[in-house]
Design a protein around this motif. Structure first.
Motif, PDB file in Angstrom:
ATOM      1  N   CYS A  53       0.816  -1.207   0.000  1.00  0.00           N
ATOM      2  CA  CYS A  53       0.000   0.000   0.000  1.00  0.00           C
ATOM      3  C   CYS A  53       0.853   1.262   0.000  1.00  0.00           C
ATOM      4  O   CYS A  53       0.397   2.323  -0.448  1.00  0.00           O
ATOM      5  CB  CYS A  53      -0.943  -0.015   1.209  1.00  0.00           C
ATOM      6  N   PHE A  54       2.081   1.175   0.485  1.00  0.00           N
ATOM      7  CA  PHE A  54       2.976   2.334   0.459  1.00  0.00           C
ATOM      8  C   PHE A  54       3.525   2.591  -0.941  1.00  0.00           C
ATOM      9  O   PHE A  54       4.054   3.676  -1.205  1.00  0.00           O
ATOM     10  CB  PHE A  54       4.123   2.132   1.451  1.00  0.00           C
ATOM     11  N   VAL A  55       3.434   1.593  -1.811  1.00  0.00           N
ATOM     12  CA  VAL A  55       3.912   1.773  -3.182  1.00  0.00           C
ATOM     13  C   VAL A  55       3.202   2.950  -3.840  1.00  0.00           C
ATOM     14  O   VAL A  55       3.817   3.739  -4.583  1.00  0.00           O
ATOM     15  CB  VAL A  55       3.695   0.484  -3.996  1.00  0.00           C
ATOM     16  N   ILE A  71       6.188   9.583   4.473  1.00  0.00           N
ATOM     17  CA  ILE A  71       6.068   8.181   4.049  1.00  0.00           C
ATOM     18  C   ILE A  71       7.085   7.319   4.772  1.00  0.00           C
ATOM     19  O   ILE A  71       6.750   6.283   5.366  1.00  0.00           O
ATOM     20  CB  ILE A  71       6.258   8.074   2.525  1.00  0.00           C
ATOM     21  N   TRP A  72       8.332   7.741   4.703  1.00  0.00           N
ATOM     22  CA  TRP A  72       9.427   6.956   5.281  1.00  0.00           C
ATOM     23  C   TRP A  72       9.291   6.815   6.783  1.00  0.00           C
ATOM     24  O   TRP A  72       9.459   5.714   7.324  1.00  0.00           O
ATOM     25  CB  TRP A  72      10.757   7.630   4.927  1.00  0.00           C
ATOM     26  N   TRP A  73       8.961   7.900   7.475  1.00  0.00           N
ATOM     27  CA  TRP A  73       8.937   7.853   8.930  1.00  0.00           C
ATOM     28  C   TRP A  73       7.789   6.985   9.448  1.00  0.00           C
ATOM     29  O   TRP A  73       7.949   6.257  10.431  1.00  0.00           O
ATOM     30  CB  TRP A  73       8.838   9.263   9.497  1.00  0.00           C
ATOM     31  N   ALA A  74       6.634   7.053   8.806  1.00  0.00           N
ATOM     32  CA  ALA A  74       5.531   6.174   9.204  1.00  0.00           C
ATOM     33  C   ALA A  74       5.904   4.718   8.983  1.00  0.00           C
ATOM     34  O   ALA A  74       5.597   3.844   9.809  1.00  0.00           O
ATOM     35  CB  ALA A  74       4.275   6.532   8.422  1.00  0.00           C
ATOM     36  N   TRP A  75       6.571   4.426   7.854  1.00  0.00           N
ATOM     37  CA  TRP A  75       7.008   3.055   7.570  1.00  0.00           C
ATOM     38  C   TRP A  75       8.035   2.591   8.588  1.00  0.00           C
ATOM     39  O   TRP A  75       7.966   1.464   9.080  1.00  0.00           O
ATOM     40  CB  TRP A  75       7.581   2.972   6.158  1.00  0.00           C
ATOM     41  N   LEU A 133      -3.006   5.589   2.596  1.00  0.00           N
ATOM     42  CA  LEU A 133      -3.773   5.878   1.382  1.00  0.00           C
ATOM     43  C   LEU A 133      -4.294   7.319   1.393  1.00  0.00           C
ATOM     44  O   LEU A 133      -4.341   7.978   0.351  1.00  0.00           O
ATOM     45  CB  LEU A 133      -4.922   4.887   1.246  1.00  0.00           C
ATOM     46  N   ILE A 134      -4.699   7.805   2.578  1.00  0.00           N
ATOM     47  CA  ILE A 134      -5.112   9.211   2.693  1.00  0.00           C
ATOM     48  C   ILE A 134      -3.930  10.113   2.357  1.00  0.00           C
ATOM     49  O   ILE A 134      -4.050  11.100   1.616  1.00  0.00           O
ATOM     50  CB  ILE A 134      -5.629   9.511   4.115  1.00  0.00           C
ATOM     51  N   LEU A 135      -2.764   9.771   2.906  1.00  0.00           N
ATOM     52  CA  LEU A 135      -1.547  10.548   2.620  1.00  0.00           C
ATOM     53  C   LEU A 135      -1.274  10.577   1.121  1.00  0.00           C
ATOM     54  O   LEU A 135      -0.985  11.634   0.551  1.00  0.00           O
ATOM     55  CB  LEU A 135      -0.365   9.945   3.382  1.00  0.00           C
ATOM     56  N   ALA A 136      -1.351   9.402   0.491  1.00  0.00           N
ATOM     57  CA  ALA A 136      -1.077   9.319  -0.952  1.00  0.00           C
ATOM     58  C   ALA A 136      -2.036  10.197  -1.747  1.00  0.00           C
ATOM     59  O   ALA A 136      -1.642  10.845  -2.731  1.00  0.00           O
ATOM     60  CB  ALA A 136      -1.178   7.872  -1.419  1.00  0.00           C
TER      61      ALA A 136
END
Length: 387
Positions: free
Chosen positions: A36-38, A71-75, A104-107
């Motif tokens: 989902c981060f993709v 993105i990176w920090w949440a991951w 997904l909201i972030l994206a």
């Protein structure tokens, strides 16, 4: 009577997992989380590509680094927590799905962040991910008395910082950038304070595998850009793009080789070493994904579809490649010695010179291929001496 052990519990106490646990590998839930981060990584890379191609280099770089941090920090926080506390019960799965919904909201907010400098949606998605992590830290505080102080430090720290991110949306525009820097520093400080109370029991082999998997995700962006170059070359009948596509292929192969050809891929056992290793990967991950955006800019330039010079298009590839080389060198500096000590910085300097020459992307590919060859020779000589 059925064996209850064969059923996953809806809830179980969240106790620390052992650092020496055998066969610790990424779970299907973690792989789904990465998948989902993709979307977020792809949209962020595309935003950088569009801004640079249109000549908005400064805005594109700042927006890219800001969005990629979220993105990176949440991951990162999910990955290290799961390594120490993944219970795989229903409650844990639901909280992780909430974190995925936040991603997904972030994206969905990435295009507006690049186009209008509006980070509201990204902030909401980021906060959703981080608030769900607070639930897990509170569970860890309840189920693992030995690490209760650490878990509570994380829970309180994350909560305070998320309140700060929401309050930032109310600030005047002139204060947004300073507040962003301050909140990033605060976010990065939370694990420093938490792990100093008592180190969590993350699994070194599991962490190394998770970082390798995320490396493959960002490498996918470079593969996509290379594939697009080939497709657009065929459609436009532009033979020059075939050369660019070949160079892009060599670049992604070399980056993969250099990252995965390491004598000791595990994070250091100490708190300071692990934090440096984990934080340092921001430069590796963000630079790899930016290479894909840079290749897309180079394609636009060759098709006369962009609004930047050939030198700027060359630097769109050269800068992230150089950052990757220096970042990788820094991550593994303790293992370097002799000729290998300056090998990666020297290659980075050569890469940064290429935009001043003819066919910079081809030259960058050549530098990386030579670098791979030299590292193979040095490794073979080292193995021969120790044999």
């Amino acid at each position: 009577m059925k064996n209850s052990a064969s059923f996953r519990a809806w809830y179980r106490p969240m106790r620390a997992r052992r650092r020496d646990e055998e066969h610790r590998a990424a779970t299907p839930l973690e792989l789904f989380f990465d998948l989902c981060f993709v979307v977020a990584v792809a949209l962020t890379s595309e935003g950088l590509h569009h801004d640079v191609a249109e000549g908005h280099v400064g805005h594109g770089v700042v927006s890219y680094l800001s969005v990629f941090f979220a993105i990176w920090w949440a991951w990162v926080n999910f990955t290290w927590f799961a390594s120490a506390y993944d219970t795989d019960d229903d409650v844990y799965r639901l909280t992780v799905l909430v974190q995925i919904a936040g991603a997904l909201i972030l994206a969905s907010g990435v295009p507006r962040a690049f186009g209008e400098a509006d980070f509201t949606t990204i902030t909401y998605g980021y906060v959703v991910m981080r608030l769900a992590s607070i639930v897990n830290w509170l569970r860890a505080a309840s189920g693992d008395p030995a690490h209760r102080a650490t878990a509570l430090t994380f829970a309180v720290g994350v909560g305070v910082v998320q309140a700060g991110w929401l309050l930032r949306l109310l600030l005047p525009h002139a204060w947004m950038a300073p507040a962003f820097v301050l909140l990033v520093a605060a976010d990065l400080l939370v694990p420093v304070l938490g792990e100093r109370r008592r180190q969590t029991t993350w699994h070194p082999h599991h962490i190394a595998e998770r970082y390798q998997l995320f490396t493959l995700i960002v490498l996918g962006e470079v593969v996509l850009s290379t594939s697009v170059a080939i497709q657009r070359g065929v459609d436009a009948g532009n033979g020059q793009l075939w050369s660019l596509a070949m160079a892009g292929t060599l670049i992604v192969f070399a980056i993969w080789w250099l990252y995965f050809d390491r004598p000791d891929p595990l994070p250091p056992a100490s708190v300071r070493g692990a934090l440096f290793w984990g934080y340092g990967h921001y430069f590796a991950f963000s630079s790899i994904a930016a290479v894909g955006a840079g290749l897309a800019v180079a394609v636009d330039h060759d098709l006369h579809a962009g609004h930047v010079s050939g030198r700027v298009a060359g630097y769109a590839v050269a800068v992230p490649v150089a950052v990757f080389l220096v970042g990788l060198w820094g991550l593994h500096l303790p293992a370097k010695h002799g000729a290998g000590l300056l090998l990666f910085p020297g290659a980075a300097v050569l890469v940064l010179v290429t935009p001043w020459l003819f066919a910079p992307v081809d030259l960058i590919a050549g530098v990386l291929v030579v670098l791979v060859a030299v590292t193979l020779v040095l490794r073979h000589r080292a193995a021969t001496r120790t044999a």
